[in-house]
Design a protein around this motif. Structure first.
Motif, short mmCIF file in Angstrom:
data_model
loop_
_atom_site.label_atom_id
_atom_site.label_comp_id
_atom_site.label_asym_id
_atom_site.label_seq_id
_atom_site.Cartn_x
_atom_site.Cartn_y
_atom_site.Cartn_z
N GLY A 172 115.39 -18.79 -5.73
CA GLY A 172 116.54 -17.95 -6.10
C GLY A 172 117.01 -17.02 -5.01
N ARG A 173 118.15 -16.37 -5.26
CA ARG A 173 118.62 -15.30 -4.37
C ARG A 173 117.66 -14.11 -4.51
NH1 ARG A 173 123.79 -16.74 -2.97
NH2 ARG A 173 124.90 -18.14 -4.44
N PRO A 174 117.49 -13.34 -3.44
CA PRO A 174 116.53 -12.22 -3.52
C PRO A 174 116.92 -11.19 -4.59
CG PRO A 174 117.17 -12.63 -1.25
CD PRO A 174 118.08 -13.47 -2.10
N ALA A 190 125.96 -21.77 -17.11
CA ALA A 190 126.91 -21.12 -16.17
C ALA A 190 128.35 -21.37 -16.54
CB ALA A 190 126.63 -21.60 -14.76
N ALA A 191 128.59 -22.36 -17.41
CA ALA A 191 129.96 -22.65 -17.85
C ALA A 191 130.39 -21.66 -18.93
CB ALA A 191 130.03 -24.08 -18.39
N ARG A 192 129.44 -20.88 -19.46
CA ARG A 192 129.82 -19.98 -20.56
C ARG A 192 129.32 -18.55 -20.39
NH1 ARG A 192 125.58 -21.53 -25.25
NH2 ARG A 192 124.12 -22.80 -24.06
N MET A 193 128.59 -18.26 -19.32
CA MET A 193 128.13 -16.87 -19.11
C MET A 193 127.71 -16.71 -17.65
SD MET A 193 124.32 -16.91 -20.77
CE MET A 193 124.67 -18.28 -21.83
N PRO A 194 127.58 -15.48 -17.19
CA PRO A 194 127.05 -15.27 -15.84
C PRO A 194 125.58 -15.68 -15.79
CG PRO A 194 127.99 -13.23 -16.72
CD PRO A 194 127.93 -14.21 -17.85
N VAL A 195 125.21 -16.39 -14.75
CA VAL A 195 123.82 -16.84 -14.59
C VAL A 195 123.36 -16.47 -13.18
CG1 VAL A 195 122.24 -18.80 -14.57
CG2 VAL A 195 124.16 -18.76 -16.18
N ASP A 196 122.15 -15.88 -13.08
CA ASP A 196 121.56 -15.59 -11.77
C ASP A 196 120.20 -16.27 -11.66
OD1 ASP A 196 123.53 -13.86 -10.65
OD2 ASP A 196 122.83 -12.24 -11.94
N GLU A 197 120.06 -17.09 -10.64
CA GLU A 197 118.74 -17.63 -10.29
C GLU A 197 118.21 -16.73 -9.17
OE1 GLU A 197 120.45 -21.90 -9.99
OE2 GLU A 197 118.33 -22.19 -10.46
N VAL A 198 117.14 -15.99 -9.46
CA VAL A 198 116.66 -14.96 -8.53
C VAL A 198 115.17 -15.11 -8.25
CG1 VAL A 198 118.39 -13.22 -9.10
CG2 VAL A 198 116.30 -13.38 -10.44
N SER A 199 114.78 -14.59 -7.07
CA SER A 199 113.38 -14.60 -6.65
C SER A 199 112.95 -13.17 -6.34
CB SER A 199 113.19 -15.45 -5.39
OG SER A 199 111.90 -15.23 -4.83
N ILE A 200 111.72 -12.81 -6.75
CA ILE A 200 111.24 -11.45 -6.48
C ILE A 200 110.54 -11.36 -5.13
CG2 ILE A 200 111.08 -10.77 -8.90
CD1 ILE A 200 108.00 -11.08 -8.60
N ARG A 243 124.01 -11.78 -19.67
CA ARG A 243 123.79 -12.41 -18.37
C ARG A 243 122.46 -13.14 -18.47
NH1 ARG A 243 125.27 -12.02 -13.10
NH2 ARG A 243 126.86 -10.48 -13.65
N LEU A 244 122.46 -14.42 -18.07
CA LEU A 244 121.22 -15.20 -18.08
C LEU A 244 120.55 -15.07 -16.71
CD1 LEU A 244 119.29 -17.28 -19.43
CD2 LEU A 244 120.76 -19.08 -18.47
N VAL A 245 119.28 -14.75 -16.72
CA VAL A 245 118.51 -14.60 -15.47
C VAL A 245 117.38 -15.61 -15.47
CG1 VAL A 245 117.09 -13.08 -14.05
CG2 VAL A 245 119.06 -12.15 -15.32
#
Ligand SMILES: N#Cc1c(-c2ccc3cc[nH]c3c2)n[nH]c1N
Length: 242
Positions: free
Chosen positions: A90-92, A126-136, A82-84
């Protein structure tokens, strides 16, 4: 779990090898590899950024360098990843996020700097793995490295064997939707302040009730949003009486 971090400041991630997480790495409970993004540049200046299309302040990180870096890092291990991508947009990132990611075989963190990473890097990945754009959190940092330290610690502590006492993770703040209440240890009285009597009573039922009440009280005071978000059946009659 294998964790990879790509950054232009590898030294920022040195704390990952300290203390509890450092011991977990040494024990083989988690693998951590930190990579210098500049290793995938090909020019004498090792450029990783360029001016933003459309104008505006600052610089944007180049997609070519990131693309080559992520290709190489991903190819280094066959486990699905998973790419972060930490970003203020980003989402929380929450305890529930950490709990979900703790089940992953591999996490790859991409640490941006400047005004961030060219969006096509995320879109292509995102076309080849799960990706999350996140904010702390709702504040702005200078780069993603500090956020990665936060997220890696929050995830790694949930992995089997990392915490000495697994019950600790089950009784975390947020684990039951509430903030954890106050904690006390010896001495019995310190600077005129004494430990609440109930905690010395040996009455486990009363102690559990007192701790739950303090958690409800603290949550209502500091994070009423968490209380409002609790499922209808999360509070029992005694809770509601509180
Ligand atoms: N997560 C997160 C962040 C950031 C952040 C993350 C990455 C970059 C890259 C350049 N500037 C950044 C700020 N700021 N505030 C947060 N909660």
């Amino acid at each position: 779990m294998r964790i990879d971090v790509v950054t232009i400041f590898p030294g920022y991630l040195a704390p990952l090898r300290e203390a509890l997480l450092g011991r977990a790495i040494e024990a083989g409970l988690v693998e951590v590899a930190v990579h210098d993004l500049r290793d995938w540049t090909h020019d004498v200046h090792q450029a990783v950024d360029d001016a933003p299309y459309g104008g505006g302040p600052g610089m944007v990180m180049k997609p070519q360098v990131w693309g080559e870096a992520l290709d190489a890092v991903l190819a280094a291990d066959e486990r699905p990843a998973r790419l972060v991508v930490p970003t203020p947009a980003g989402r929380p990132f929450r305890q529930s996020t950490a709990q979900a990611w703790a089940g992953e075989q591999r996490l790859v963190f991409a640490c941006g700097r400047y005004e961030g990473i060219d969006q096509r890097v995320v879109d292509e990945a995102a076309a080849r793995m799960p990706v999350d754009e996140v904010s702390i959190g709702d504040y702005v940092l200078v780069g993603g490295e500090v956020a990665v330290l936060v997220m890696v610690e929050a995830v790694a502590r949930l992995l089997p064997g990392v915490l000495g006492n697994p019950v600790s993770a089950e009784q975390d703040s947020f684990s039951d939707g509430l903030l954890e209440g106050p904690a006390y240890t010896r001495p019995l009285t310190w600077r005129g302040l004494s430990v609440p009597e109930v905690l010395r009573s040996g009455h486990h039922g009363a102690i559990a009730r007192w701790r739950r009440d303090r958690a409800l009280e603290r949550t209502a005071d500091r994070r009423p949003d968490l209380l409002a978000a609790l499922p209808a059946d999360a509070l029992d009659a005694a809770d509601r009486a509180f």
